[in-house]
Design an enzyme around this catalytic site. Structure first.
Site, PDB file in Angstrom:
ATOM      1  N   CYS A   8       0.864  -1.185   0.000  1.00  0.00           N
ATOM      2  CA  CYS A   8       0.000   0.000   0.000  1.00  0.00           C
ATOM      3  C   CYS A   8       0.900   1.234   0.000  1.00  0.00           C
ATOM      4  CB  CYS A   8      -0.986  -0.016   1.177  1.00  0.00           C
ATOM      5  SG  CYS A   8      -0.237   0.052   2.815  1.00  0.00           S
ATOM      6  N   ARG A  14      -3.423  -0.536   5.388  1.00  0.00           N
ATOM      7  CA  ARG A  14      -4.018  -1.632   4.613  1.00  0.00           C
ATOM      8  C   ARG A  14      -3.104  -2.845   4.460  1.00  0.00           C
ATOM      9  NH1 ARG A  14      -5.296   2.175  -0.363  1.00  0.00           N
ATOM     10  NH2 ARG A  14      -3.375   3.051   0.497  1.00  0.00           N
ATOM     11  N   ASP A 122      -8.336   3.984   0.965  1.00  0.00           N
ATOM     12  CA  ASP A 122      -7.364   4.336   2.000  1.00  0.00           C
ATOM     13  C   ASP A 122      -8.136   4.792   3.247  1.00  0.00           C
ATOM     14  OD1 ASP A 122      -5.422   5.427   3.577  1.00  0.00           O
ATOM     15  OD2 ASP A 122      -4.478   6.591   1.988  1.00  0.00           O
TER      16      ASP A 122
HETATM   17  P1  4NP Z   1      -1.853   2.882   4.022  1.00  0.00           P
HETATM   18  O1  4NP Z   1      -2.513   4.232   4.569  1.00  0.00           O
HETATM   19  O2  4NP Z   1      -1.280   3.212   2.656  1.00  0.00           O
HETATM   20  O3  4NP Z   1      -3.012   1.930   3.932  1.00  0.00           O
HETATM   21  O4  4NP Z   1      -0.804   2.456   5.021  1.00  0.00           O
HETATM   22  C1  4NP Z   1      -1.802   5.420   4.694  1.00  0.00           C
HETATM   23  C2  4NP Z   1      -0.943   5.615   5.744  1.00  0.00           C
HETATM   24  C3  4NP Z   1      -0.260   6.796   5.885  1.00  0.00           C
HETATM   25  C4  4NP Z   1      -0.445   7.808   4.961  1.00  0.00           C
HETATM   26  C5  4NP Z   1      -1.306   7.614   3.895  1.00  0.00           C
HETATM   27  C6  4NP Z   1      -1.978   6.422   3.750  1.00  0.00           C
HETATM   28  N1  4NP Z   1       0.236   9.031   5.112  1.00  0.00           N
HETATM   29  O5  4NP Z   1       0.004   9.954   4.314  1.00  0.00           O
HETATM   30  O6  4NP Z   1       1.060   9.176   6.042  1.00  0.00           O
END
Ligand code: 4NP
Length: 150
Positions: A8, A14, A122
């Site tokens: 991800c 995720r 997300d």
């Molecule tokens: P992930 O979610 O891609 O599912 O781990 C996110 C976690 C952190 C961030 C964005 C999406 N961020 O911008 O820090």
């Protein structure tokens, strides 16, 4: 050994859920499951507390996982690379060196909805219900992955 990588953006919401869920459905002596993020923001960090909480509710412990960034070496290490959304897909494919690398990369929700290239939303700016929704999508997709591989 079949090696599967979940990818991800941050590797805290995720993909750690997807890693924990798929690990729970496959025998550890025949499969390696790992996860990574396309971004570097959360290297070394544990999963988001909300992912840890939702996983725990369903009997899966992801609290010891640590964020890491996807790298080109992952194409050599892994047989299958599941991405959560189109942005992950583009970022991972931008590092692919050849057709073998490219054929390893799949949208995880295509395991439920073939060829649709749907995104796992997300949940980072959401609340627990958004994380629950992601868990359920990933659980169904991982059941289908496990049924295909076993
Ligand atoms: P992930 O979610 O891609 O599912 O781990 C996110 C976690 C952190 C961030 C964005 C999406 N961020 O911008 O820090």
């Amino acid at each position: 050994m079949t090696k599967i990588l979940m990818v991800c953006l941050g590797n805290i919401c995720r993909s750690p859920l997807a890693e924990g869920i798929l690990k729970s459905k496959l025998p550890h002596d025949k499969f390696v499951v790992d996860s990574a993020g396309t971004a570097h923001y959360h290297i070394g960090n544990p999963p988001d507390k909300r992912s840890i909480t939702v996983a725990k509710k369903y009997g899966i412990d992801i609290s010891n996982l640590k964020g890491r960034q996807f790298g080109v070496h992952d194409f050599d290490e892994f047989d299958l690379i599941y991405v959560m959304d189109e942005s992950n897909y583009k970022n991972v494919l931008s590092l692919a060196r050849n057709d073998l690398d490219r054929t390893k990369v799949k949208f995880i929700l295509n395991e439920i909805y073939p060829n649709q290239n749907f995104d796992v939303p997300d949940p980072y700016y959401g609340e627990i219900p958004e994380f629950e929704n992601v868990f359920k999508m990933l659980d169904e997709a991982c059941s289908n992955i496990a049924n295909t591989l076993l």
